[in-house]
Design a protein around this motif. Structure first.
Motif, short mmCIF file in Angstrom:
data_model
loop_
_atom_site.label_atom_id
_atom_site.label_comp_id
_atom_site.label_asym_id
_atom_site.label_seq_id
_atom_site.Cartn_x
_atom_site.Cartn_y
_atom_site.Cartn_z
N LEU A 30 -8.87 -3.72 19.15
CA LEU A 30 -9.24 -3.42 19.66
C LEU A 30 -10.36 -2.53 19.75
CD1 LEU A 30 -8.47 -6.84 22.20
CD2 LEU A 30 -10.12 -6.70 20.16
N ASP A 31 -9.88 -2.19 21.00
CA ASP A 31 -10.59 -0.37 21.08
C ASP A 31 -11.17 -0.21 19.50
OD1 ASP A 31 -9.57 -0.40 23.28
OD2 ASP A 31 -7.92 1.03 23.26
N ALA A 32 -10.45 0.14 18.31
CA ALA A 32 -10.74 0.51 17.69
C ALA A 32 -12.44 0.08 16.78
CB ALA A 32 -10.07 0.62 16.17
N ALA A 33 -12.64 -1.27 17.05
CA ALA A 33 -13.47 -2.12 17.01
C ALA A 33 -14.57 -1.42 17.55
CB ALA A 33 -13.39 -3.29 16.59
N GLY A 34 -14.20 -1.44 18.90
CA GLY A 34 -15.17 -1.48 20.81
C GLY A 34 -15.66 -2.67 20.28
N VAL A 35 -14.89 -3.37 21.26
CA VAL A 35 -14.31 -4.78 21.71
C VAL A 35 -13.61 -5.05 22.77
CG1 VAL A 35 -13.64 -7.26 21.21
CG2 VAL A 35 -14.25 -6.10 18.97
N ALA A 36 -14.75 -5.23 23.40
CA ALA A 36 -13.95 -5.69 25.30
C ALA A 36 -14.32 -7.42 25.59
CB ALA A 36 -15.89 -5.23 26.09
N MET A 37 -13.01 -7.49 26.00
CA MET A 37 -12.98 -8.94 26.27
C MET A 37 -12.95 -9.08 27.65
SD MET A 37 -9.11 -9.34 25.06
CE MET A 37 -8.38 -10.58 24.65
N TRP A 38 -13.31 -10.70 28.07
CA TRP A 38 -13.86 -11.16 29.21
C TRP A 38 -13.21 -12.26 29.14
CZ3 TRP A 38 -16.40 -15.70 28.84
CH2 TRP A 38 -16.72 -16.07 27.29
N SER A 39 -13.09 -12.80 30.66
CA SER A 39 -12.62 -14.18 31.22
C SER A 39 -13.50 -14.64 32.44
CB SER A 39 -11.66 -13.87 31.85
OG SER A 39 -10.91 -15.06 31.80
N TRP A 40 -13.87 -15.87 32.41
CA TRP A 40 -14.82 -15.99 33.41
C TRP A 40 -14.55 -17.42 33.90
CZ3 TRP A 40 -19.54 -19.48 32.14
CH2 TRP A 40 -20.20 -19.66 33.06
N ASN A 41 -14.34 -17.83 35.31
CA ASN A 41 -13.59 -19.33 35.75
C ASN A 41 -14.83 -19.85 36.22
OD1 ASN A 41 -13.24 -20.44 38.12
ND2 ASN A 41 -10.79 -19.93 37.82
N VAL A 42 -15.30 -20.73 35.14
CA VAL A 42 -15.72 -21.57 36.04
C VAL A 42 -15.84 -21.85 37.00
CG1 VAL A 42 -16.55 -22.04 33.30
CG2 VAL A 42 -14.32 -23.65 34.48
N ASP A 43 -15.38 -22.08 37.62
CA ASP A 43 -15.03 -22.49 39.38
C ASP A 43 -15.14 -21.54 40.15
OD1 ASP A 43 -14.23 -25.11 38.07
OD2 ASP A 43 -12.29 -25.10 38.16
N THR A 44 -14.60 -20.82 40.33
CA THR A 44 -14.85 -19.45 41.23
C THR A 44 -16.01 -18.78 41.15
OG1 THR A 44 -13.41 -18.57 39.94
CG2 THR A 44 -12.33 -19.34 41.51
N ASP A 45 -16.46 -18.58 39.84
CA ASP A 45 -17.25 -17.86 39.03
C ASP A 45 -16.99 -16.42 39.33
OD1 ASP A 45 -20.33 -16.91 37.97
OD2 ASP A 45 -21.00 -16.53 39.64
N VAL A 46 -16.03 -15.92 38.92
CA VAL A 46 -15.30 -14.59 39.01
C VAL A 46 -14.94 -14.49 37.36
CG1 VAL A 46 -12.68 -13.23 38.83
CG2 VAL A 46 -13.54 -14.64 40.67
N PHE A 47 -15.37 -13.44 36.87
CA PHE A 47 -15.56 -12.66 35.99
C PHE A 47 -14.76 -11.36 35.77
CE2 PHE A 47 -17.57 -11.52 32.50
CZ PHE A 47 -18.05 -12.58 31.73
N VAL A 48 -13.82 -11.40 35.20
CA VAL A 48 -12.92 -10.14 34.84
C VAL A 48 -12.98 -9.55 33.37
CG1 VAL A 48 -10.49 -9.60 34.46
CG2 VAL A 48 -11.02 -10.99 36.42
N MET A 49 -13.52 -8.18 33.35
CA MET A 49 -13.12 -7.93 31.85
C MET A 49 -11.85 -6.73 31.68
SD MET A 49 -17.40 -7.19 31.59
CE MET A 49 -17.40 -6.29 33.09
N ASP A 50 -11.45 -6.65 30.16
CA ASP A 50 -10.49 -4.86 30.43
C ASP A 50 -11.34 -3.94 30.19
OD1 ASP A 50 -11.91 -5.04 27.92
OD2 ASP A 50 -10.78 -5.15 26.93
N THR A 51 -11.41 -2.80 30.17
CA THR A 51 -11.03 -1.21 31.05
C THR A 51 -12.24 -1.26 30.07
OG1 THR A 51 -9.16 -0.84 31.46
CG2 THR A 51 -10.99 1.28 30.41
#
Length: 334
Positions: free
Chosen positions: A21-42
């Motif tokens: 993922l790092d080599a490809a420049g890909v960033a991962m994310w997760s979004w909680n549809v109830d709390t609207d909390v958004f989390v990503m990797d570094t």
């Protein structure tokens, strides 16, 4: 050993996945549809230039989206909850003074999501988008130039007919003018590998305006008087583009469109900078263009401000347009 056997022996663990993922420049994310909390990797926090300290919501992240794209992205992310299958949306974000293009990709539909979290990836596609914009700009510029060249060819035919004594004479003069126009066009679009030395400012104007001069009773209606100074190879291309555009406009609408019209190009040094005044007289009555102007106006402004580090201004007097070019002397020599 089959391909399937090889795959089962590979290490597809978190470390290998992270490296890929790092080599490809890909960033991962997760979004909680109830709390609207958004989390990503570094990689995601770095891409968006946001702190990973504290709670981050989708609305917080939306504040960094370009205002022109913000409503579209919000609507698209909400709609993905009902989308079955993969989805993709491209948009711009603001990082300081820079604009980045982001491609968000994921799997839609609430069905099958775990712990009410939707997941996906972000890709930085700024380079691709800039290339696409460059291609579109080039296509628009080439279309504009082709239309102008056709108008110029028609105008030169009219000029030549006024000073020709026979069909043979007209054919000879027109051929000479079109040949001169070809040389002028090469200055606007230098040939690959052309490493010519700096040209004199006066010579540049003379060569570019030669096709528009009358050789008969109206000879001498174009006059050039500018400082004797060198123009660098890079600056010559931008300045030639400006001169060619102004001459084309004059031939289509201004002083060069009728036999009685005249054009004076004068220049002076103001400190280290150069001021060139393009004065048309004796042509049809002119008036300011309505609205923001066409592609030609945009081309002039972009070339003067970006390529030559200067400005362009117009004075739309009834006797003829007066155009003032102010050019950064340091950029003119490059």
């Amino acid at each position: 050993m089959t391909a399937h056997d090889t795959e089962t022996h590979l290490d597809w663990g978190p470390t290998q996945l992270r490296h890929a993922l790092d080599a490809a420049g890909v960033a991962m994310w997760s979004w909680n549809v109830d709390t609207d909390v958004f989390v990503m990797d570094t990689q995601g926090y770095r891409l968006w230039d946001v702190s990973r300290e504290g709670r981050l919501s989708f609305e917080d992240l939306s504040a960094k989206i370009h205002p022109a794209d913000r409503d579209r992205v919000r609507a698209a992310f909400s709609a993905t909850r009902a989308v079955v299958g993969a989805y993709e949306i491209d948009f711009r974000i603001l990082v300081g003074q820079d604009v980045r293009w982001i491609s968000a990709r994921g799997q839609g539909s609430d069905a099958g999501i775990r712990n009410r979290n939707m997941t996906g990836i972000f890709l930085d596609v700024t380079g691709r988008k800039q290339a696409e914009e460059g291609h579109e700009l080039l296509a628009g510029e080439m279309s504009h130039r082709v239309k102008n060249l056709l108008a110029v060819a028609s105008g030169l035919t009219q000029i030549t007919s006024r000073s020709s004594s026979s069909i043979e004479d007209m054919a000879k003069q027109l051929t000479q003018r079109l040949t001169a126009l070809g040389r002028a066009h090469d200055l606007v679009r230098p040939l690959p590998g052309d490493q010519g030395e700096a040209a004199l400012l006066g010579d540049l104007f003379t060569v570019l305006l030669a096709p528009y001069e009358d050789e008969g009773a109206f000879a001498g209606r174009i006059r050039v008087a500018v400082p004797r100074m060198g123009v660098g190879e890079a600056a010559a291309t931008g300045l030639a583009l400006v001169i060619h555009e102004l001459a084309t406009n004059s031939l289509k609408y201004g002083a060069l469109s009728i036999p009685e019209g005249t054009l004076d190009v004068s220049g002076s040094m103001i400190g280290d900078d150069v001021e060139v005044v393009w004065t048309e007289q004796g042509g049809p009555q002119v008036s300011p263009p309505q609205g923001a102007g066409g592609y030609g106006s945009e081309l002039l402004s972009r070339t003067m401000t970006g390529h030559l580090g200067g400005t362009i201004s117009h004075n739309w007097s009834k006797s003829g347009v007066l155009v003032t070019l102010k050019i950064d002397g340091n950029k003119l020599a490059v």
